[in-house]
Scaffold this motif. Sequence first.
Motif, PDB file in Angstrom:
ATOM      1  N   MET A  37     -26.401  17.277  -8.631  1.00 53.74           N
ATOM      2  CA  MET A  37     -25.947  17.028  -7.097  1.00 53.74           C
ATOM      3  C   MET A  37     -24.978  15.661  -7.542  1.00 53.74           C
ATOM      4  SD  MET A  37     -27.294  15.435  -3.242  1.00 53.74           S
ATOM      5  CE  MET A  37     -26.914  16.620  -2.317  1.00 53.74           C
ATOM      6  N   ILE A  38     -23.333  15.660  -7.068  1.00 50.43           N
ATOM      7  CA  ILE A  38     -22.764  15.262  -7.420  1.00 50.43           C
ATOM      8  C   ILE A  38     -21.857  14.557  -6.211  1.00 50.43           C
ATOM      9  CG2 ILE A  38     -20.312  14.524  -7.737  1.00 50.43           C
ATOM     10  CD1 ILE A  38     -20.621  16.444 -10.048  1.00 50.43           C
ATOM     11  N   ASP A  39     -22.427  13.629  -5.681  1.00 49.55           N
ATOM     12  CA  ASP A  39     -21.564  12.504  -4.385  1.00 49.55           C
ATOM     13  C   ASP A  39     -20.523  11.739  -5.106  1.00 49.55           C
ATOM     14  OD1 ASP A  39     -23.741  13.095  -2.890  1.00 49.55           O
ATOM     15  OD2 ASP A  39     -25.163  11.464  -3.695  1.00 49.55           O
ATOM     16  N   ILE A  40     -19.466  12.242  -4.501  1.00 49.63           N
ATOM     17  CA  ILE A  40     -17.873  11.316  -4.243  1.00 49.63           C
ATOM     18  C   ILE A  40     -17.775  10.127  -3.026  1.00 49.63           C
ATOM     19  CG2 ILE A  40     -15.696  11.425  -4.639  1.00 49.63           C
ATOM     20  CD1 ILE A  40     -15.703  14.135  -5.421  1.00 49.63           C
ATOM     21  N   THR A  41     -17.848   8.688  -2.583  1.00 45.74           N
ATOM     22  CA  THR A  41     -17.217   8.561  -2.241  1.00 45.74           C
ATOM     23  C   THR A  41     -15.395   7.325  -2.437  1.00 45.74           C
ATOM     24  OG1 THR A  41     -19.443   7.892  -1.810  1.00 45.74           O
ATOM     25  CG2 THR A  41     -17.492   6.228  -0.764  1.00 45.74           C
ATOM     26  N   ALA A  42     -14.760   7.738  -1.461  1.00 43.20           N
ATOM     27  CA  ALA A  42     -13.210   7.244  -1.542  1.00 43.20           C
ATOM     28  C   ALA A  42     -13.528   6.440  -0.974  1.00 43.20           C
ATOM     29  CB  ALA A  42     -12.390   8.446  -1.916  1.00 43.20           C
ATOM     30  N   ILE A  43     -12.882   5.046  -0.887  1.00 41.05           N
ATOM     31  CA  ILE A  43     -11.824   4.116  -0.308  1.00 41.05           C
ATOM     32  C   ILE A  43     -10.750   4.179   0.098  1.00 41.05           C
ATOM     33  CG2 ILE A  43     -11.936   1.646   0.286  1.00 41.05           C
ATOM     34  CD1 ILE A  43     -14.489   1.171  -1.473  1.00 41.05           C
ATOM     35  N   MET A  44     -10.029   4.588   1.512  1.00 38.42           N
ATOM     36  CA  MET A  44      -8.710   4.968   0.895  1.00 38.42           C
ATOM     37  C   MET A  44      -7.710   4.162   2.534  1.00 38.42           C
ATOM     38  SD  MET A  44      -8.719   9.566   1.330  1.00 38.42           S
ATOM     39  CE  MET A  44     -10.213   9.739   2.195  1.00 38.42           C
ATOM     40  N   ASP A  45      -6.983   3.268   1.922  1.00 37.56           N
ATOM     41  CA  ASP A  45      -5.591   2.799   2.741  1.00 37.56           C
ATOM     42  C   ASP A  45      -4.632   3.508   2.904  1.00 37.56           C
ATOM     43  OD1 ASP A  45      -4.724   0.346   4.087  1.00 37.56           O
ATOM     44  OD2 ASP A  45      -3.829  -0.376   2.481  1.00 37.56           O
ATOM     45  N   ALA A  46      -4.640   4.828   3.370  1.00 36.41           N
ATOM     46  CA  ALA A  46      -3.848   5.445   3.877  1.00 36.41           C
ATOM     47  C   ALA A  46      -3.429   5.786   5.533  1.00 36.41           C
ATOM     48  CB  ALA A  46      -4.386   7.422   4.080  1.00 36.41           C
ATOM     49  N   ILE A  58      -0.047   7.133   7.247  1.00 36.64           N
ATOM     50  CA  ILE A  58       1.259   8.433   7.333  1.00 36.64           C
ATOM     51  C   ILE A  58       2.451   8.104   8.506  1.00 36.64           C
ATOM     52  CG2 ILE A  58       2.244  10.765   8.510  1.00 36.64           C
ATOM     53  CD1 ILE A  58      -0.761  12.000   7.769  1.00 36.64           C
ATOM     54  N   ASP A  59       3.873   7.887   7.888  1.00 39.68           N
ATOM     55  CA  ASP A  59       4.645   7.144   9.488  1.00 39.68           C
ATOM     56  C   ASP A  59       4.313   5.377   9.295  1.00 39.68           C
ATOM     57  OD1 ASP A  59       5.970   9.675   8.556  1.00 39.68           O
ATOM     58  OD2 ASP A  59       5.458  10.305  10.020  1.00 39.68           O
ATOM     59  N   ASP A  60       3.193   5.011   8.848  1.00 37.56           N
ATOM     60  CA  ASP A  60       2.890   3.413   9.140  1.00 37.56           C
ATOM     61  C   ASP A  60       1.783   3.704  10.126  1.00 37.56           C
ATOM     62  OD1 ASP A  60       5.154   2.052   7.142  1.00 37.56           O
ATOM     63  OD2 ASP A  60       6.586   2.050   8.951  1.00 37.56           O
ATOM     64  N   ILE A  61       1.409   4.791  10.272  1.00 35.84           N
ATOM     65  CA  ILE A  61       0.147   4.966  11.567  1.00 35.84           C
ATOM     66  C   ILE A  61      -0.812   4.431  10.583  1.00 35.84           C
ATOM     67  CG2 ILE A  61      -1.226   6.471  13.149  1.00 35.84           C
ATOM     68  CD1 ILE A  61       2.145   7.210  13.593  1.00 35.84           C
ATOM     69  N   GLN A  62      -2.062   4.116  10.964  1.00 34.41           N
ATOM     70  CA  GLN A  62      -3.227   3.951   9.556  1.00 34.41           C
ATOM     71  C   GLN A  62      -3.981   5.541  10.249  1.00 34.41           C
ATOM     72  OE1 GLN A  62      -4.381   2.247   7.648  1.00 34.41           O
ATOM     73  NE2 GLN A  62      -5.807   3.411   7.217  1.00 34.41           N
ATOM     74  N   GLN A  95      -9.181  11.919   9.937  1.00 36.32           N
ATOM     75  CA  GLN A  95      -7.787  12.767   9.275  1.00 36.32           C
ATOM     76  C   GLN A  95      -8.260  12.291   7.900  1.00 36.32           C
ATOM     77  OE1 GLN A  95      -5.892   9.553  11.322  1.00 36.32           O
ATOM     78  NE2 GLN A  95      -4.396  11.831  11.540  1.00 36.32           N
ATOM     79  N   LYS A  96      -9.192  11.116   7.192  1.00 35.63           N
ATOM     80  CA  LYS A  96      -9.028  10.833   6.013  1.00 35.63           C
ATOM     81  C   LYS A  96      -9.894  11.833   5.332  1.00 35.63           C
ATOM     82  CE  LYS A  96      -8.626   6.006   6.219  1.00 35.63           C
ATOM     83  NZ  LYS A  96      -9.540   4.416   6.269  1.00 35.63           N
ATOM     84  N   SER A  97     -10.919  12.159   6.037  1.00 32.36           N
ATOM     85  CA  SER A  97     -12.196  13.392   5.485  1.00 32.36           C
ATOM     86  C   SER A  97     -11.040  15.053   5.064  1.00 32.36           C
ATOM     87  CB  SER A  97     -13.401  13.138   6.381  1.00 32.36           C
ATOM     88  OG  SER A  97     -14.569  14.466   6.295  1.00 32.36           O
ATOM     89  N   ALA A  98     -10.361  14.905   6.096  1.00 31.74           N
ATOM     90  CA  ALA A  98      -9.556  15.900   6.270  1.00 31.74           C
ATOM     91  C   ALA A  98      -8.955  16.159   4.604  1.00 31.74           C
ATOM     92  CB  ALA A  98      -8.895  16.316   7.272  1.00 31.74           C
ATOM     93  N   PHE A  99      -8.074  15.114   4.491  1.00 30.45           N
ATOM     94  CA  PHE A  99      -7.593  15.010   3.720  1.00 30.45           C
ATOM     95  C   PHE A  99      -8.211  15.120   2.224  1.00 30.45           C
ATOM     96  CE2 PHE A  99      -5.615  11.935   0.077  1.00 30.45           C
ATOM     97  CZ  PHE A  99      -4.849  12.434   0.191  1.00 30.45           C
TER      98      PHE A  99
END
Length: 50
Positions: free
Chosen positions: A1-10, A12-16, A21-25
């Motif tokens: 099993m491979i687990d991925i954890t991503a910390i995103m500071d994302a 779109i057009d200056d809207i967090q 949305q992060k999960s979909a990305f």
Amino acid sequence: MIDITAIMDATIDDIQLNQEQKSAFLDTVCHRCPVHDNLLKPTLVTNSAA
């Protein structure tokens, strides 16, 4: 099993982006990744000496 954890500071057009949305990305990125594809759909490899 491979687990991925991503910390995103994302943003779109200056809207967090929210968590959904992060999960979909991340799902989109993973499904486009060739390594991810190889892990999901293993290819049987055989070899022989001639």
